[in-house]
Design an enzyme around this catalytic site. Sequence first.
Site, PDB file in Angstrom:
ATOM      1  CG  HIS A  99      20.557  11.818  76.111  1.00  0.00           C
ATOM      2  ND1 HIS A  99      19.450  11.247  76.699  1.00  0.00           N
ATOM      3  CD2 HIS A  99      20.091  12.525  75.057  1.00  0.00           C
ATOM      4  CE1 HIS A  99      18.371  11.573  76.028  1.00  0.00           C
ATOM      5  NE2 HIS A  99      18.725  12.359  75.028  1.00  0.00           N
ATOM      6  CG  HIS A 101      21.624  16.095  72.269  1.00  0.00           C
ATOM      7  ND1 HIS A 101      21.264  15.253  71.246  1.00  0.00           N
ATOM      8  CD2 HIS A 101      20.650  15.955  73.205  1.00  0.00           C
ATOM      9  CE1 HIS A 101      20.126  14.641  71.534  1.00  0.00           C
ATOM     10  NE2 HIS A 101      19.725  15.052  72.727  1.00  0.00           N
TER      11      HIS A 101
HETATM   12  P1  AMP Z   1      16.497  13.103  73.049  1.00  0.00           P
HETATM   13  O1  AMP Z   1      15.410  13.565  72.150  1.00  0.00           O
HETATM   14  O2  AMP Z   1      17.228  14.228  73.720  1.00  0.00           O
HETATM   15  O3  AMP Z   1      16.030  12.042  74.020  1.00  0.00           O
HETATM   16  O4  AMP Z   1      17.584  12.445  72.095  1.00  0.00           O
HETATM   17  C1  AMP Z   1      17.753  11.073  71.929  1.00  0.00           C
HETATM   18  C2  AMP Z   1      18.816  10.901  70.881  1.00  0.00           C
HETATM   19  O5  AMP Z   1      19.248   9.550  70.893  1.00  0.00           O
HETATM   20  C3  AMP Z   1      18.345  11.203  69.446  1.00  0.00           C
HETATM   21  O6  AMP Z   1      19.145  12.259  68.904  1.00  0.00           O
HETATM   22  C4  AMP Z   1      18.535   9.878  68.721  1.00  0.00           C
HETATM   23  O7  AMP Z   1      18.974  10.056  67.401  1.00  0.00           O
HETATM   24  C5  AMP Z   1      19.564   9.187  69.578  1.00  0.00           C
HETATM   25  N1  AMP Z   1      19.559   7.738  69.534  1.00  0.00           N
HETATM   26  C6  AMP Z   1      18.488   6.934  69.706  1.00  0.00           C
HETATM   27  N2  AMP Z   1      18.860   5.637  69.603  1.00  0.00           N
HETATM   28  C7  AMP Z   1      20.200   5.639  69.377  1.00  0.00           C
HETATM   29  C8  AMP Z   1      21.171   4.615  69.172  1.00  0.00           C
HETATM   30  N3  AMP Z   1      20.847   3.312  69.191  1.00  0.00           N
HETATM   31  N4  AMP Z   1      22.459   4.981  68.936  1.00  0.00           N
HETATM   32  C9  AMP Z   1      22.797   6.277  68.909  1.00  0.00           C
HETATM   33  N5  AMP Z   1      21.930   7.297  69.101  1.00  0.00           N
HETATM   34  C10 AMP Z   1      20.644   6.972  69.322  1.00  0.00           C
END
Ligand code: AMP
Length: 140
Positions: A99, A101
Amino acid sequence: MDDCIFCQIIAGDIPSRTVYEDEHAFAFLDVNPLAPGHTLVIPKGHHETLNDLPADEGSAVFSALHDLVPRVEAAVDADGSTVAFNNGEAAGQEVPHVHAHIVPRFDGDGNGPIHALFDGPGEMADEELDRIADDIAATE
Ligand code: AMP
Ligand code: ZN
């Protein structure tokens, strides 16, 4: 991947504030935003890191990013954005589905550039820099 939350979001089994969808890419608001408008852009296929991502899906993610960055910034009247991947656990990746950001940035928001994350290795010898550059250039 049944136990992947992002795959479940794509499937509609977990609700999300979806802002974009095409054949290979999908985007939605981060549930725990670092700034208003914080958006995640993902490939529809389940791939853990950029290293695992097929080139066509990588292109689709970049194309979605290219389309979405100005739209996200405009939606929250941002002055810029930090666009980044936490690629792998060592880099802080918590959700094992690639993903990007998009984090909107605002003049004077007090949050540093990506450089603020690192102390850096200190001065590196020219020979070491040459060797690393050669290694990267020589592999495919
Ligand atoms: P990372 O640390 O790069 O893996 O970021 C994962 C991101 O996913 C974090 O910023 C979380 O806030 C986000 N996240 C986790 N679960 C969900 C969800 N159900 N809907 C939207 N964002 C999410
Ligand atoms: Zn997944």
